[in-house]
Design an enzyme around this catalytic site. Structure first.
Site, mmCIF file in Angstrom:
data_model
loop_
_atom_site.group_PDB
_atom_site.id
_atom_site.type_symbol
_atom_site.label_atom_id
_atom_site.label_comp_id
_atom_site.label_asym_id
_atom_site.label_seq_id
_atom_site.Cartn_x
_atom_site.Cartn_y
_atom_site.Cartn_z
ATOM 1 N N GLU A 14 -4.420 4.652 -6.359
ATOM 2 C CA GLU A 14 -5.295 5.146 -5.293
ATOM 3 C C GLU A 14 -5.697 6.594 -5.588
ATOM 4 O OE1 GLU A 14 -3.484 2.955 -1.388
ATOM 5 O OE2 GLU A 14 -2.600 4.850 -1.963
ATOM 6 N N ASP A 62 0.836 -1.198 0.000
ATOM 7 C CA ASP A 62 0.000 0.000 0.000
ATOM 8 C C ASP A 62 0.873 1.250 0.000
ATOM 9 O OD1 ASP A 62 -2.457 1.297 0.032
ATOM 10 O OD2 ASP A 62 -2.597 1.292 2.209
#
Length: 132
Positions: free
Chosen positions: A81, A24
């Protein structure tokens, strides 16, 4: 990460069990190229700060493009993202990003609303498989 060998063993076990693993916020904090070599990850999530600035900053756009190319060359998939505009969507699609997440696609919703959203979702670019 107090015991990196134990953590790596657990990640390898999860991966061997068919559980997809993600890094992430790639490009920020503790993420590094070293992780791409050592960790059995399937997906790299490009931090939203780079995505948000890629239309205004050549540096951010270059980081996003380079990350997508590097991740693809390593045989993994990218997730962008913070996709919040049509411009983000188109630029990422042109760059070959595999997946996207953000308000442009859907805002957070209760779990019980998700199935209806999936059934009614029409990707902004129907000719591509980008909308996952």
């Amino acid at each position: 990460m107090e015991d990196p060998e134990l953590a790596l063993g657990i990640l390898h076990s999860l991966h061997a069990g068919g559980i997809p693993l993600y890094i992430d916020d790639f490009g920020t904090g503790y993420s590094s190229l070293n992780y791409l070599q050592k960790l059995p990850v399937d997906y790299i999530k490009i931090d939203q700060s780079f995505v948000a600035n890629m239309s205004r900053s050549k540096d951010s756009a270059m980081i996003v493009r380079s990350t997508i190319d590097l991740v693809r060359d390593l045989g993994r998939k990218t997730v962008a993202e913070g996709v919040e505009t049509w411009e983000h969507w188109e630029q990422l699609s042109r760059l070959g990003c595999d997946y996207a997440q953000g308000y442009f696609i859907a805002k957070p919703m209760p779990a019980e609303a998700f199935q209806e959203w999936v059934e009614n979702f029409i990707p902004p670019v129907p000719s591509t498989e980008f909308a996952h």
